[in-house]
Design an enzyme around this catalytic site. Structure first.
Site, PDB file in Angstrom:
ATOM      1  N   GLY A 224       0.821  -1.218   0.000  1.00 30.22           N
ATOM      2  CA  GLY A 224       0.000   0.000   0.000  1.00 30.22           C
ATOM      3  C   GLY A 224       0.853   1.266   0.000  1.00 30.22           C
ATOM      4  O   GLY A 224       0.484   2.273   0.622  1.00 30.22           O
TER       5      GLY A 224
ATOM      6  N   GLY B 104      -0.597   4.906  -0.620  1.00 27.10           N
ATOM      7  CA  GLY B 104      -1.592   5.552   0.237  1.00 27.10           C
ATOM      8  C   GLY B 104      -1.019   6.862   0.769  1.00 27.10           C
ATOM      9  O   GLY B 104       0.170   7.158   0.581  1.00 27.10           O
ATOM     10  N   GLN B 105      -1.856   7.611   1.457  1.00 27.37           N
ATOM     11  CA  GLN B 105      -1.418   8.909   2.009  1.00 27.37           C
ATOM     12  C   GLN B 105      -0.198   8.709   2.917  1.00 27.37           C
ATOM     13  O   GLN B 105       0.763   9.487   2.853  1.00 27.37           O
ATOM     14  CB  GLN B 105      -2.570   9.533   2.810  1.00 27.37           C
TER      15      GLN B 105
ATOM     16  N   ARG C 220      -0.742  -1.316  -5.727  1.00 25.36           N
ATOM     17  CA  ARG C 220      -1.545  -1.833  -6.843  1.00 25.36           C
ATOM     18  C   ARG C 220      -1.330  -1.063  -8.139  1.00 25.36           C
ATOM     19  O   ARG C 220      -1.626  -1.529  -9.216  1.00 25.36           O
ATOM     20  CB  ARG C 220      -3.030  -1.794  -6.462  1.00 25.36           C
TER      21      ARG C 220
ATOM     22  N   TYR D  85     -14.496  -1.314   7.826  1.00 29.06           N
ATOM     23  CA  TYR D  85     -13.081  -0.957   8.028  1.00 29.06           C
ATOM     24  C   TYR D  85     -12.685  -1.200   9.493  1.00 29.06           C
ATOM     25  O   TYR D  85     -11.662  -1.830   9.780  1.00 29.06           O
ATOM     26  CB  TYR D  85     -12.904   0.512   7.640  1.00 29.06           C
TER      27      TYR D  85
ATOM     28  N   LYS E 189     -10.054  -3.908  11.271  1.00 33.25           N
ATOM     29  CA  LYS E 189      -8.934  -3.542  12.155  1.00 33.25           C
ATOM     30  C   LYS E 189      -8.967  -4.373  13.451  1.00 33.25           C
ATOM     31  O   LYS E 189      -7.921  -4.765  13.955  1.00 33.25           O
ATOM     32  CB  LYS E 189      -8.955  -2.038  12.469  1.00 33.25           C
TER      33      LYS E 189
END
Ligand code: AKB
Length: 318
Positions: A8, A11-12, A35, A143, A147
């Site tokens: 990932g 991502g940010q 990805r 989500y 987690k």
């Protein structure tokens, strides 16, 4: 030197984490995956990059073996807002993708697996003020459920197989990087809209207080935890926080720098999600076990974000 593997990466958090890791560990020791095709920033940094969907179990294992990986930072995840729009996608990436990483870590004897958790792992039945490290976790989003699954499975693999699993419950993470798919993202978009249009319509209500931290503190907490001495850790998942504020307080602080800035409110489904999350976190367990301490307070975050976002937009606000 150990070899690090990140999923990932686009991502940010990954966009800041990867350059920081290259500096800290050397570019020959960091393998970034995501990805998407490699982006110009990573190309310029000469990052070792591979396209990888974490649901591709064999692609994942091949890379871990090829690079003789010691430590995995598994950041690939569908965030809260996107997850609510597409729970099936969130399930396949957040549950199945994580399970592939977990099993590969066990079978290949990976030295450490770090996976971010989130304030979204808590829910409406959690005490939401100064939320303790160990408390009720009944999240209402897919989500958040993913987690909790990650935390529990990581802890289970630690006990059953000795896997060195570690996790941080990140609050909203603030950086000038454009975020995507999260609920705490409002606290970044507000800076973009303030600088471009002097106006922001917020998708949360004025009074929804959430814990947050600046990216520099997010990276600090991540490095501090992955480098912490295992014998000191009594927990596997830790609350960490830097500050707490609501949209109205953030707008008021921005007004000190941009007096003409205006905010209005059109709460949508993300408002209910945010209201089910902690308003503030008790991070004393992280402080005690591995010396966590945030550096950047609210008052310093706002000018730092204004500087960073205005630079990205090529707009001067001073
Ligand atoms: C989100 O808003 O989905 C994330 C998070 C709180 O984990 N930033």
């Amino acid at each position: 030197m150990k070899k690090y593997f990140v999923t990932g990466s686009y991502g940010q958090i990954g966009m800041d984490l990867i350059p920081a890791m290259l500096e800290r560990y050397g570019k020959e020791n960091v393998v970034a995956t995501g990805r998407k095709k490699i982006n110009p920033t990573f190309k310029e940094l000469d990052v070792i990059y591979h396209r990888l969907d974490v649901r591709d179990e064999y692609g994942l294992r091949n890379l871990l073996v090829e690079y003789d990986i010691d430590i995995i930072l598994h950041n690939a995840s569908v965030l809260s807002a996107t997850g609510e729009k597409n729970p099936q996608l969130a399930h396949s990436i957040n549950f199945e993708g994580f399970y592939n990483v977990l099993e590969a870590s066990r079978e290949l004897n990976i030295e450490q697996l770090f996976v971010p958790s989130s304030i979204a792992a808590f829910g409406p039945t959690t005490p939401l003020v100064n939320t303790p490290n160990t408390t009720i976790m009944e999240p209402s989003s897919i989500y958040g459920i993913s987690k909790v699954y990650i935390e529990l499975m990581g802890s289970y693999y630690n006990k059953k197989y000795g896997l060195n699993f570690r996790s941080l419950r990140y609050p909203g993470v603030l950086s000038p990087e454009e975020p995507g798919g999260g609920t705490t993202d409002y606290a970044i978009w507000i800076f973009y809209e303030a600088l471009k249009n002097m106006k922001y319509t917020c998708f949360l209500s004025a009074d929804v207080t959430l814990p947050m931290m600046m990216m520099s503190d997010c990276l600090k907490s991540t490095f501090d935890l992955i480098e912490a001495d295992d014998s000191k850790l009594k927990h596997r998942s830790f609350n960490v926080t830097g500050m707490s504020f609501n949209p109205e307080e953030l707008a008021n602080e921005i007004n000190k720098y941009l007096p003409d800035f205006k905010i209005d409110y059109e709460p949508d489904f993300r408002d209910a999600l945010a209201r089910s999350w902690p308003q503030s976190l008790d991070d004393s367990v992280a402080r005690e076990e591995w010396g966590w301490e945030p550096e950047l307070p609210f008052e310093k975050m706002v000018p730092a974000m204004l500087d960073g976002v205005s630079e990205r937009l090529g707009i001067s606000y001073k």
